[in-house]
Design an enzyme around this catalytic site. Sequence first.
Site, PDB file in Angstrom:
ATOM      1  N   ARG A 170      49.621  48.334  40.704  1.00 16.00           N
ATOM      2  CA  ARG A 170      50.057  49.650  40.454  1.00 16.00           C
ATOM      3  C   ARG A 170      51.664  49.600  40.321  1.00 16.00           C
ATOM      4  NH1 ARG A 170      47.683  54.966  43.536  1.00 16.00           N
ATOM      5  NH2 ARG A 170      49.232  56.471  42.573  1.00 16.00           N
ATOM      6  N   GLU A 225      46.392  48.088  33.045  1.00 12.92           N
ATOM      7  CA  GLU A 225      45.327  48.234  34.089  1.00 12.92           C
ATOM      8  C   GLU A 225      45.715  48.013  35.376  1.00 12.92           C
ATOM      9  OE1 GLU A 225      41.912  45.786  35.648  1.00 12.92           O
ATOM     10  OE2 GLU A 225      41.788  45.695  33.309  1.00 12.92           O
ATOM     11  N   LYS A 241      54.055  37.043  28.419  1.00 13.53           N
ATOM     12  CA  LYS A 241      54.617  36.790  29.516  1.00 13.53           C
ATOM     13  C   LYS A 241      53.459  35.933  30.640  1.00 13.53           C
ATOM     14  CE  LYS A 241      57.047  36.506  33.535  1.00 13.53           C
ATOM     15  NZ  LYS A 241      56.012  35.931  34.461  1.00 13.53           N
ATOM     16  N   GLU A 297      43.902  51.052  47.440  1.00  7.14           N
ATOM     17  CA  GLU A 297      43.431  49.788  47.255  1.00  7.14           C
ATOM     18  C   GLU A 297      43.891  48.655  48.096  1.00  7.14           C
ATOM     19  OE1 GLU A 297      42.442  46.937  43.416  1.00  7.14           O
ATOM     20  OE2 GLU A 297      44.354  47.975  43.489  1.00  7.14           O
ATOM     21  N   CYS A 328      39.149  43.422  39.563  1.00  6.69           N
ATOM     22  CA  CYS A 328      39.523  44.901  39.595  1.00  6.69           C
ATOM     23  C   CYS A 328      38.313  45.815  39.847  1.00  6.69           C
ATOM     24  CB  CYS A 328      40.403  45.138  38.292  1.00  6.69           C
ATOM     25  SG  CYS A 328      39.650  44.264  36.832  1.00  6.69           S
TER      26      CYS A 328
END
Length: 523
Positions: free
Chosen positions: A242, A264, A183, A390, A301
């Site tokens: 997330r 991740e 994708k 985050e 990240c």
Amino acid sequence: MIITGEALIGGVAVKGTQGPLCAYNPNTRQKMEPTFHTVDFAQIDQACRLAEAAFDTYRATSDEQRAVFLETIAGQILALGDVLIERTMAESGLPRPRIEGERGRTIGQLQLFANLLREGSYKDIRFDRAMPERTPPRPELRMRMIGLGPVAVFAASNFPLAFSVAGGDTASALAAGCPVVLKAHSAHPGTSELVARAIVKAIEICQLPAGVFALLTGSGNGVGQELVRHPSIQAVGFTGSRSGGVALMGVAAARPQPIPVYAEMSSINPVVLLPHALAKRAEQIAAGFAASLTMSVGQICTNPGLILAVAGPDLERFTAAAAPVLASGAACAMLSPGIAGSYGKGIAALAAHEDVSTAALAPQEEGKGAPALFVTSGAAFLSQHALSEEVFGPASLVVACKDIAELRAVAQSLEGQLTATLHFDDADLDTAHALLPILERKAGRIIANGFPTGVEVVSAMVHGGPFPSTSDGRSTSVGTGAIARFLRPVTYQNLPQSLLPAVLKDDNMAAAWHRRDGELLRG
């Protein structure tokens, strides 16, 4: 190579039938041609079925054939030349050196897995000889690892090459013998099409089944969820938010046949400054921290989003040294309007928080991100979970703890992280030693006297960690260990040589790394 705005299914360019989308140039704030379209469920089904049909043929290829295939992909990507570099720069807003470096990393990952295939230890071959004289008799047992099946891969927004179409998830899945249905990320569809066409060309050159790779275009959650639901898909590789990763985990778990999702997701990558190191080199650490925090506008990240230290004059020196550098930082284009908007909301919330003070806040601009540094107490951090969330961009929070005991408590309170960093001096070794078990439980990579940005693509690298940094803390998305995500073991009991897979036959097994009756041997 011309970008047409099409998906690639079965080696054929097809136009999606659903809603249109265009790439967006973060620097000019203008849409880019051509117009892409979202694939429909029938096209997703076709890509997945072709991948399943290709699986047995592809997984039966030799290690050498797959190694050559990966190297051919690398060659075709290099052959795109400046067309790829310029399109990626335009779609991401990232500068040429960063994109050229990322192309090199993408090529390096493909070569890394080609080398692993030729070395062969990933197959984890094991052989326990029969013991017919034993009571009861023991059968002959031989084991190897095989590919799981077709893998759904989701391209990342922040690495349009190295974590995208031909990135680490795709490279490791193809190395494992698994077809890939990818994708594309809606932020860089043109880049995705160029790289996907390079992979399709490599499939043709290597005379592999066309279903080994497919590129799906589109925006919204529908394409991704339908892809993960498809019964042909046997595993998922994802890099992103997330919320997105957790949603895909839910879809995968709700299938009649649940499948693993290797996602991740979020990480604030704590950097612990121990007292003697801080006293000796606060300004030097601050300079390195500021450079790490602002790398690629903080859209990495492993960005150091949290600083832990004991409150006092030395921490104030650190903050005083970092603050003017960050406050004078320029506002730079972020990868997409969505990312820029989320960053703006994140720093606004911290700036308005009653238990947070603003140490540095560079002038912000719409659609861009500029550095920010905030300070809170250990007690406030421990009592308010929102402070540990985050903020994706060049922002960091300093937690000033009253003593080492509170610093340990803060470290213990953290969620799973990709990285944890310790800055220490010889006089801090006892404290560092006491903190290390906590950090081992929290992170997949521990850094000494450095900064977490910069992920080496080598065998020993772990780019993963406990939830929510990843969905499965036993895995890595970078390094040769990434191949293990897409493999499973099969044992063959008492099969004659004529039926055994080639790699487990006596002559071939003897020449490869294997465990014979528990002893690791080669030759």
